[in-house]
Design a protein around this motif. Sequence first.
Motif, PDB file in Angstrom:
ATOM      1  N   PRO A  67       0.804  -1.230   0.000  1.00 49.91           N
ATOM      2  CA  PRO A  67       0.000   0.000   0.000  1.00 49.91           C
ATOM      3  C   PRO A  67       0.834   1.275   0.000  1.00 49.91           C
ATOM      4  O   PRO A  67       0.351   2.311  -0.464  1.00 49.91           O
ATOM      5  CB  PRO A  67      -0.838  -0.129   1.285  1.00 49.91           C
ATOM      6  CG  PRO A  67      -0.170  -1.174   2.103  1.00 49.91           C
ATOM      7  CD  PRO A  67       0.509  -2.091   1.149  1.00 49.91           C
ATOM      8  N   GLU A  68       2.068   1.209   0.477  1.00 56.30           N
ATOM      9  CA  GLU A  68       2.907   2.406   0.429  1.00 56.30           C
ATOM     10  C   GLU A  68       3.430   2.683  -0.983  1.00 56.30           C
ATOM     11  O   GLU A  68       3.988   3.752  -1.246  1.00 56.30           O
ATOM     12  CB  GLU A  68       4.092   2.284   1.398  1.00 56.30           C
ATOM     13  CG  GLU A  68       4.983   1.086   1.172  1.00 56.30           C
ATOM     14  CD  GLU A  68       4.545  -0.149   1.948  1.00 56.30           C
ATOM     15  OE1 GLU A  68       5.385  -1.042   2.145  1.00 56.30           O
ATOM     16  OE2 GLU A  68       3.358  -0.208   2.364  1.00 56.30           O
ATOM     17  N   GLU A  71      -1.776   3.262  -4.603  1.00 56.72           N
ATOM     18  CA  GLU A  71      -2.929   3.818  -3.908  1.00 56.72           C
ATOM     19  C   GLU A  71      -4.158   2.911  -3.965  1.00 56.72           C
ATOM     20  O   GLU A  71      -5.028   3.009  -3.088  1.00 56.72           O
ATOM     21  CB  GLU A  71      -3.267   5.218  -4.442  1.00 56.72           C
ATOM     22  CG  GLU A  71      -3.738   5.286  -5.871  1.00 56.72           C
ATOM     23  CD  GLU A  71      -4.085   6.716  -6.296  1.00 56.72           C
ATOM     24  OE1 GLU A  71      -3.763   7.663  -5.531  1.00 56.72           O
ATOM     25  OE2 GLU A  71      -4.667   6.877  -7.376  1.00 56.72           O
ATOM     26  N   SER A  73      -3.958  -0.367  -3.556  1.00 61.94           N
ATOM     27  CA  SER A  73      -3.689  -1.213  -2.388  1.00 61.94           C
ATOM     28  C   SER A  73      -4.056  -0.490  -1.101  1.00 61.94           C
ATOM     29  O   SER A  73      -4.624  -1.091  -0.168  1.00 61.94           O
ATOM     30  CB  SER A  73      -2.217  -1.616  -2.341  1.00 61.94           C
ATOM     31  OG  SER A  73      -1.853  -2.383  -3.468  1.00 61.94           O
ATOM     32  N   LEU A  74      -3.758   0.799  -1.029  1.00 65.05           N
ATOM     33  CA  LEU A  74      -4.068   1.581   0.163  1.00 65.05           C
ATOM     34  C   LEU A  74      -5.573   1.682   0.377  1.00 65.05           C
ATOM     35  O   LEU A  74      -6.059   1.520   1.513  1.00 65.05           O
ATOM     36  CB  LEU A  74      -3.452   2.976   0.045  1.00 65.05           C
ATOM     37  CG  LEU A  74      -3.631   3.905   1.257  1.00 65.05           C
ATOM     38  CD1 LEU A  74      -3.001   3.305   2.501  1.00 65.05           C
ATOM     39  CD2 LEU A  74      -3.040   5.286   0.953  1.00 65.05           C
ATOM     40  N   GLU A  77      -6.761  -1.673   1.716  1.00 66.90           N
ATOM     41  CA  GLU A  77      -6.375  -1.858   3.119  1.00 66.90           C
ATOM     42  C   GLU A  77      -7.245  -1.016   4.050  1.00 66.90           C
ATOM     43  O   GLU A  77      -7.695  -1.484   5.096  1.00 66.90           O
ATOM     44  CB  GLU A  77      -4.904  -1.487   3.309  1.00 66.90           C
ATOM     45  CG  GLU A  77      -3.944  -2.626   3.103  1.00 66.90           C
ATOM     46  CD  GLU A  77      -4.127  -3.717   4.148  1.00 66.90           C
ATOM     47  OE1 GLU A  77      -4.111  -3.420   5.356  1.00 66.90           O
ATOM     48  OE2 GLU A  77      -4.302  -4.879   3.746  1.00 66.90           O
ATOM     49  N   GLU A  78      -7.474   0.229   3.672  1.00 68.16           N
ATOM     50  CA  GLU A  78      -8.257   1.123   4.531  1.00 68.16           C
ATOM     51  C   GLU A  78      -9.723   0.703   4.618  1.00 68.16           C
ATOM     52  O   GLU A  78     -10.435   1.091   5.551  1.00 68.16           O
ATOM     53  CB  GLU A  78      -8.164   2.559   4.015  1.00 68.16           C
ATOM     54  CG  GLU A  78      -6.776   3.176   4.207  1.00 68.16           C
ATOM     55  CD  GLU A  78      -6.668   4.565   3.609  1.00 68.16           C
ATOM     56  OE1 GLU A  78      -7.515   4.917   2.750  1.00 68.16           O
ATOM     57  OE2 GLU A  78      -5.733   5.303   3.999  1.00 68.16           O
ATOM     58  N   THR A 118      -9.935  -8.660   2.146  1.00 66.05           N
ATOM     59  CA  THR A 118      -9.275  -7.851   1.125  1.00 66.05           C
ATOM     60  C   THR A 118      -9.615  -8.414  -0.251  1.00 66.05           C
ATOM     61  O   THR A 118     -10.104  -9.543  -0.382  1.00 66.05           O
ATOM     62  CB  THR A 118      -7.749  -7.862   1.302  1.00 66.05           C
ATOM     63  OG1 THR A 118      -7.255  -9.189   1.043  1.00 66.05           O
ATOM     64  CG2 THR A 118      -7.347  -7.428   2.691  1.00 66.05           C
ATOM     65  N   ARG A 310      -9.079  -6.509  -7.471  1.00 60.55           N
ATOM     66  CA  ARG A 310      -8.613  -5.238  -6.920  1.00 60.55           C
ATOM     67  C   ARG A 310      -9.401  -4.050  -7.496  1.00 60.55           C
ATOM     68  O   ARG A 310      -9.579  -3.037  -6.813  1.00 60.55           O
ATOM     69  CB  ARG A 310      -7.113  -5.075  -7.173  1.00 60.55           C
ATOM     70  CG  ARG A 310      -6.254  -5.972  -6.279  1.00 60.55           C
ATOM     71  CD  ARG A 310      -4.800  -5.995  -6.756  1.00 60.55           C
ATOM     72  NE  ARG A 310      -4.228  -4.662  -6.866  1.00 60.55           N
ATOM     73  CZ  ARG A 310      -3.629  -4.016  -5.858  1.00 60.55           C
ATOM     74  NH1 ARG A 310      -3.529  -4.589  -4.670  1.00 60.55           N
ATOM     75  NH2 ARG A 310      -3.121  -2.818  -6.045  1.00 60.55           N
TER      76      ARG A 310
END
Length: 453
Positions: A67-68, A71, A73-74, A77-78, A118, A310
Amino acid sequence: MFKRATVLGKTYQFRDLKEVMAKANEEKSGDQLAGIAAEDSRERIAAKQVLADLTLAEIRNNPLLPPEEDEVSLVIEEGVNEKVYSRIKNWSVAELREYILSHQVGLREIKWLSRGLTSEMIAAVTKLMSNLDLITAAAKIQNQTHCNITIGQKGVLAARAQPNHPTDSIPGIKAALYEALSYGIGDAVIGINPVIDTTDSVKDILVATKEVMDKWQIPTQNCVLAHVTTQMRAIRQGAPADMIFQSIAGTELGNKAFGIDVSLLDEATELIRKEGTSAGPNFWYFETGQGSELSSEAHFGIDQVTLESRCYGLARKYQPFIVNTVVGFIGPEYLYDSKEVIRAGLEDHFMGKLHGLPMGVDVCYTNHMKADQNDMENLGVLLAAAGVNYVIGVAMADDCMLNYQSLSFHDIATLREVFGLRPAPEFEKWLERMGIMENGKLTEIAGDPSIFM
């Protein structure tokens, strides 16, 4: 080395989760093109065996795209509900599959479960399912949304009317639209793909479709499938848009190839909420399709099923009114033949629904693919059995602008008749007032667009 498995006396070793996920996938020409597919059925079985034994925590703790660095992935995750995740994190993927398919598990339990998953977990369980499993699981899930009307109820098969025209001719668009309406098609959305991606063209089409809706008091939604920035300009200039549309990808780099990012989607969300012409609260229309990330060299060695999942993780953030996979549109480079298209359609539908999305499918193929209209009708039947929210209809199943084959208006009417399915309730009442439908059945005047002349 990540994991190993032995099948028929041969031991297979896998470097990492990315390789396990790719090689556990059912055969897809896109994965073969990317050089990540299993070499044969034995290696595929070995990868499935490894995947089945992995825990959900192992999947989350080994991100395919951190995720870092991405975006999408971020966003995924969120979006995880940590309380739900904490209760299921030690389940294996095999146990997740058994839970979803259990006859004792229904809609409420699956909706609870989905909040802790996820997109990679959802992709993983999909790879362990047969086609019938995917149908059985998806049929349990109903995801209702509201724009001007509500769709997604059990027993409802909605449909997008897609009256495209090769020159964006307004009379031509209206002619195809009237035929669609005469068959009871158009409750999901009246959605046009424009040839000319300009603000003026988008405005003209939105105004024309809204005029038809107002004149005949049709309870539905309109949308023009131009680039989101073009639609935003049109809306700011007063164009009557009920929804806003964009194609999305499963990676940040893939979305950049589409000319978008999360901040732009956020901006568009605020605009359509403030200046759109529908009641809401669901204002978005997203389209996806297996292989889009590979075509833009934005796949990072991840298989196309996982990337597709995704996409749905990104879409979930925006609580869309409708989402659909344009399943066979990209071509045989990614889905070679009808077998792969049918599998992908069932995978995408299930994954979208498990994400909590109002999932539809454009049951379609291109003319250079090893498929025909019978194959699409087969997929349409399977999706109707799986409880798909909506499908897409074009005149005579042949989109004369995009040059691909989909379902016809009368194909969708037939699916409703065979399965005892109905249009959205508000739309059905309008069809009854028009004399097009009675007691859930089309009348003698159905299919005659001259009733609108």
